[in-house]
Design an enzyme around this catalytic site. Structure first.
Site, PDB file in Angstrom:
ATOM      1  N   LYS A  22       0.845  -1.203   0.000  1.00  0.00           N
ATOM      2  CA  LYS A  22       0.000   0.000   0.000  1.00  0.00           C
ATOM      3  C   LYS A  22       0.880   1.254   0.000  1.00  0.00           C
ATOM      4  O   LYS A  22       0.664   2.175  -0.781  1.00  0.00           O
ATOM      5  CB  LYS A  22      -0.898  -0.004   1.244  1.00  0.00           C
ATOM      6  CG  LYS A  22      -1.540   1.329   1.543  1.00  0.00           C
ATOM      7  CD  LYS A  22      -2.429   1.276   2.755  1.00  0.00           C
ATOM      8  CE  LYS A  22      -1.775   1.608   4.069  1.00  0.00           C
ATOM      9  NZ  LYS A  22      -1.371   3.014   4.247  1.00  0.00           N
ATOM     10  N   ASN A  23       1.882   1.258   0.887  1.00  0.00           N
ATOM     11  CA  ASN A  23       2.668   2.487   1.047  1.00  0.00           C
ATOM     12  C   ASN A  23       3.642   2.739  -0.102  1.00  0.00           C
ATOM     13  O   ASN A  23       4.165   3.846  -0.241  1.00  0.00           O
ATOM     14  CB  ASN A  23       3.416   2.472   2.382  1.00  0.00           C
ATOM     15  CG  ASN A  23       2.480   2.743   3.549  1.00  0.00           C
ATOM     16  OD1 ASN A  23       1.295   2.995   3.345  1.00  0.00           O
ATOM     17  ND2 ASN A  23       3.010   2.685   4.753  1.00  0.00           N
ATOM     18  N   CYS A 116      -4.913   8.352   9.851  1.00  0.00           N
ATOM     19  CA  CYS A 116      -5.092   7.772  11.174  1.00  0.00           C
ATOM     20  C   CYS A 116      -4.870   8.837  12.243  1.00  0.00           C
ATOM     21  O   CYS A 116      -4.035   9.727  12.068  1.00  0.00           O
ATOM     22  CB  CYS A 116      -4.061   6.668  11.400  1.00  0.00           C
ATOM     23  SG  CYS A 116      -4.392   5.167  10.498  1.00  0.00           S
ATOM     24  N   ARG A 121       0.573  15.033  12.906  1.00  0.00           N
ATOM     25  CA  ARG A 121       0.896  14.811  11.505  1.00  0.00           C
ATOM     26  C   ARG A 121       0.900  16.072  10.636  1.00  0.00           C
ATOM     27  O   ARG A 121       0.129  16.203   9.689  1.00  0.00           O
ATOM     28  CB  ARG A 121      -0.041  13.757  10.905  1.00  0.00           C
ATOM     29  CG  ARG A 121      -0.142  12.542  11.792  1.00  0.00           C
ATOM     30  CD  ARG A 121      -0.680  11.355  11.077  1.00  0.00           C
ATOM     31  NE  ARG A 121       0.365  10.642  10.355  1.00  0.00           N
ATOM     32  CZ  ARG A 121       0.173   9.499   9.727  1.00  0.00           C
ATOM     33  NH1 ARG A 121      -1.001   8.957   9.694  1.00  0.00           N
ATOM     34  NH2 ARG A 121       1.167   8.909   9.104  1.00  0.00           N
ATOM     35  N   ASP A 305       4.940   1.052  12.008  1.00  0.00           N
ATOM     36  CA  ASP A 305       3.722   0.392  11.516  1.00  0.00           C
ATOM     37  C   ASP A 305       3.591  -1.055  12.003  1.00  0.00           C
ATOM     38  O   ASP A 305       2.585  -1.707  11.747  1.00  0.00           O
ATOM     39  CB  ASP A 305       3.676   0.426   9.982  1.00  0.00           C
ATOM     40  CG  ASP A 305       3.350   1.809   9.451  1.00  0.00           C
ATOM     41  OD1 ASP A 305       3.025   2.695  10.259  1.00  0.00           O
ATOM     42  OD2 ASP A 305       3.415   2.013   8.230  1.00  0.00           O
ATOM     43  N   ARG A 397      -8.577  -0.166   5.195  1.00  0.00           N
ATOM     44  CA  ARG A 397      -7.722   0.821   4.516  1.00  0.00           C
ATOM     45  C   ARG A 397      -6.425   0.174   4.027  1.00  0.00           C
ATOM     46  O   ARG A 397      -5.836   0.661   3.054  1.00  0.00           O
ATOM     47  CB  ARG A 397      -7.349   1.968   5.465  1.00  0.00           C
ATOM     48  CG  ARG A 397      -8.469   2.930   5.758  1.00  0.00           C
ATOM     49  CD  ARG A 397      -7.968   4.094   6.582  1.00  0.00           C
ATOM     50  NE  ARG A 397      -6.749   4.642   6.004  1.00  0.00           N
ATOM     51  CZ  ARG A 397      -5.837   5.313   6.671  1.00  0.00           C
ATOM     52  NH1 ARG A 397      -5.978   5.542   7.943  1.00  0.00           N
ATOM     53  NH2 ARG A 397      -4.766   5.768   6.060  1.00  0.00           N
TER      54      ARG A 397
HETATM   55  C1  UD1 Z   1       4.519   7.162   6.226  1.00  0.00           C
HETATM   56  C2  UD1 Z   1       3.665   5.921   6.112  1.00  0.00           C
HETATM   57  C3  UD1 Z   1       3.161   5.493   7.478  1.00  0.00           C
HETATM   58  C4  UD1 Z   1       4.338   5.310   8.433  1.00  0.00           C
HETATM   59  C5  UD1 Z   1       5.223   6.549   8.442  1.00  0.00           C
HETATM   60  C6  UD1 Z   1       6.494   6.366   9.257  1.00  0.00           C
HETATM   61  C7  UD1 Z   1       2.653   6.069   3.923  1.00  0.00           C
HETATM   62  C8  UD1 Z   1       1.434   6.322   3.123  1.00  0.00           C
HETATM   63  N1  UD1 Z   1       2.532   6.207   5.254  1.00  0.00           N
HETATM   64  O1  UD1 Z   1       3.685   8.190   6.765  1.00  0.00           O
HETATM   65  O2  UD1 Z   1       2.456   4.260   7.335  1.00  0.00           O
HETATM   66  O3  UD1 Z   1       3.854   5.097   9.751  1.00  0.00           O
HETATM   67  O4  UD1 Z   1       5.613   6.899   7.104  1.00  0.00           O
HETATM   68  O5  UD1 Z   1       7.214   5.291   8.775  1.00  0.00           O
HETATM   69  O6  UD1 Z   1       3.693   5.731   3.401  1.00  0.00           O
HETATM   70  N2  UD1 Z   1       6.356  15.099  10.316  1.00  0.00           N
HETATM   71  C9  UD1 Z   1       6.397  16.452  10.590  1.00  0.00           C
HETATM   72  N3  UD1 Z   1       6.255  17.319   9.547  1.00  0.00           N
HETATM   73  C10 UD1 Z   1       6.071  16.922   8.256  1.00  0.00           C
HETATM   74  C11 UD1 Z   1       6.043  15.525   7.994  1.00  0.00           C
HETATM   75  C12 UD1 Z   1       6.184  14.642   9.053  1.00  0.00           C
HETATM   76  O7  UD1 Z   1       6.566  16.858  11.737  1.00  0.00           O
HETATM   77  O8  UD1 Z   1       5.951  17.761   7.364  1.00  0.00           O
HETATM   78  C13 UD1 Z   1       6.504  14.136  11.426  1.00  0.00           C
HETATM   79  C14 UD1 Z   1       5.277  13.260  11.615  1.00  0.00           C
HETATM   80  O9  UD1 Z   1       4.281  13.888  12.388  1.00  0.00           O
HETATM   81  C15 UD1 Z   1       5.876  12.047  12.263  1.00  0.00           C
HETATM   82  C16 UD1 Z   1       7.254  11.945  11.618  1.00  0.00           C
HETATM   83  O10 UD1 Z   1       7.535  13.237  11.097  1.00  0.00           O
HETATM   84  O11 UD1 Z   1       6.028  12.265  13.639  1.00  0.00           O
HETATM   85  C17 UD1 Z   1       7.369  10.929  10.504  1.00  0.00           C
HETATM   86  O12 UD1 Z   1       6.316  11.139   9.580  1.00  0.00           O
HETATM   87  P1  UD1 Z   1       6.454  10.709   8.049  1.00  0.00           P
HETATM   88  O13 UD1 Z   1       7.676   9.893   7.872  1.00  0.00           O
HETATM   89  O14 UD1 Z   1       6.293  11.927   7.205  1.00  0.00           O
HETATM   90  O15 UD1 Z   1       5.178   9.770   7.868  1.00  0.00           O
HETATM   91  P2  UD1 Z   1       4.158   9.714   6.678  1.00  0.00           P
HETATM   92  O16 UD1 Z   1       4.835   9.950   5.395  1.00  0.00           O
HETATM   93  O17 UD1 Z   1       2.955  10.502   7.016  1.00  0.00           O
END
Ligand code: UD1
Length: 419
Positions: A22-23, A116, A121, A305, A397
């Site tokens: 999915k990711n 979620c 986020r 995850d 999902r």
């Molecule tokens: C992706 C995955 C999710 C997984 C996560 C971490 C997908 C669709 N989802 O989510 O399943 O749990 O990686 O491996 O691939 N953050 C900020 N600012 C930003 C972006 C992120 O502060 O602009 C923080 C987030 O709140 C979190 C951390 O950085 O605490 C990591 O988030 P991120 O790696 O961006 O996760 P996702 O891409 O949302």
């Protein structure tokens, strides 16, 4: 609202074929927006998030057909630059259309994401990086309104924190930017490597310079391609835990074990017997599960995850364990439900203190997020009697045919459609 009934405690035995990731699929689907040529994607998993992403593309004007070769995406008539709240609210990955739309049109309006409820986020890292490529943006009534009046221009960008989504969004955007972009402190999750492989096949010029630094040289011509997405490593981890926790004996097919070395090594430390071949993993769960301390971390660390799933296993360990969650601040929502089943887990900041030797008791349960839902199924698989899991739309999902796959290996699990 649909729910699941699970009757434990049965040992799982047999083969499970893993679906496409999915990711990995989500950013790749978003990245198809870069091209005006037909692209065929194979192995997309049949899960709700993928349907949502495809609906999002349709709302932007993409034409999508499902044929025997795979999912065909034709963006030759794609012109819209507006991603609505309705589609982005349920899935944080919706923000990944911002990069390709900016690369292609120089402007876009995209809803701030949902997803979620596992933390605040934000998308500040994405936006800060886009501004370095020449994008001006404002946030207005829940939308990001972004413009690059002179088009995207390559630059050096250092991410302040490792972010999977920001790395993906910026890699995608930079492929059509003028000149060279250097991204450092990138996430290096296998799904990102899969995205890069897809983009290279499409004709993009991308090169890893060092472990977390990537160079992208903008191009203006892309090819018509077909591409198979990688396997879902979180699904693999989930079924490995299912075997470990039920003293089961499973053969997991359609995987590359070297990609999930960390998870395999960790499960071995808990006592599971695991052997691997090129495309398969065999696991035999042990009667005695060993306790441990573990921390979630960006790849190649242990994935957040899989944190909820491994917690269920550690509840049954011979001693106390500690899990430190380092990625999301609110990712212990499964704990309250597991405690209702007899677990003894307490939370101290970002640590879960887990008392071992739990015999889960069946219960009526509520799923709160995608991975939390599956952790409840895992616990229920070991509980003697009937557990009911409500709100399984979270589960749908991200897990393709989970009850079919579990039934095939001996679990007694039923979906109640009008519960
Ligand atoms: C992706 C995955 C999710 C997984 C996560 C971490 C997908 C669709 N989802 O989510 O399943 O749990 O990686 O491996 O691939 N953050 C900020 N600012 C930003 C972006 C992120 O502060 O602009 C923080 C987030 O709140 C979190 C951390 O950085 O605490 C990591 O988030 P991120 O790696 O961006 O996760 P996702 O891409 O949302």
């Amino acid at each position: 609202m649909q729910k699941l009934e699970v009757f434990g405690a049965k040992k799982l035995k047999g083969q499970i074929k893993i679906s496409g990731s999915k990711n990995a699929s989500l950013p790749i689907i978003a990245a198809t927006l870069l091209s005006n040529k037909k692209i065929i994607l194979k192995e997309l998993p049949k899960v709700r998030d993928i349907e949502t992403m495809l609906s999002l593309l349709k709302s932007l004007g993409s034409q999508i057909k499902f044929n025997k070769d795979g999912t065909e995406i034709d963006n030759s008539k794609q012109k819209k630059k507006f991603a609505s709240y309705n589609l982005v609210k349920t899935m944080r990955a919706g923000i990944l259309v911002l990069g390709p739309l900016l690369a292609k049109f120089g402007s876009a309006k995209v809803s701030l994401p949902g997803g979620c409820a596992i933390g605040s986020r934000p998308i500040d890292i994405h936006l800060k990086a886009f501004s370095k490529l020449g994008v001006r943006y404002k946030i207005d009534q829940g939308y990001v309104i972004a413009n690059a009046p002179k088009g995207l221009k390559g630059n050096k960008i250092h991410f302040s924190k490792v972010s999977v989504g920001a790395t993906e969004n910026l890699i995608i955007a930079a492929t059509l930017a003028k000149g060279t972009t250097l991204l450092s402190n990138c996430a290096i999750e296998p799904e990102i490597l899969d995205l890069v492989n897809f983009l290279k096949k499409l004709g993009c010029k991308i090169k890893w310079i060092s472990k977390r630094t990537i160079e992208i040289i903008g191009v203006n011509k892309l090819k018509e391609i077909s591409y198979s997405v990688m396997f879902d490593r979180i699904e693999v981890g989930t079924y490995l835990v299912a075997a470990a926790i039920t003293q089961g004996n499973l053969m997991i097919k359609n995987v590359k074990p070297e990609i999930i070395r960390t998870e395999i090594d960790l499960l071995k430390k808990t006592g599971a017997k695991i052997t691997t071949k090129k495309n398969e993993i065999k696991i035999i769960g042990s009667k005695k599960i060993k306790s441990m301390k573990l921390k979630t971390a960006p790849y190649p660390g242990f994935p957040t995850d899989l944190q909820a799933q491994i917690m269920v296993l550690l509840c049954k360990a011979n001693n106390n364990s500690i899990i430190q969650e380092n990625i999301f601040e609110n990712r212990f929502m499964h704990v309250a439900e597991l405690n209702r089943m007899g677990a003894k887990i307490s939370i101290q900041g970002n640590k879960a203190l887990i008392t071992g030797n739990t015999n889960f008791a069946p219960a009526e349960l509520m799923a709160t997020d995608l991975r939390a839902s599956v952790s409840l199924i895992l616990a229920a698989l070991t509980a003697n009697g009937k557990s009911t899991i409500n709100r399984i739309y979270h589960l749908d999902r991200g897990y393709e045919n989970i009850e079919k796959k579990l039934k095939k290996v001996g679990a007694k699990i039923n979906r109640i459609k009008n519960g």
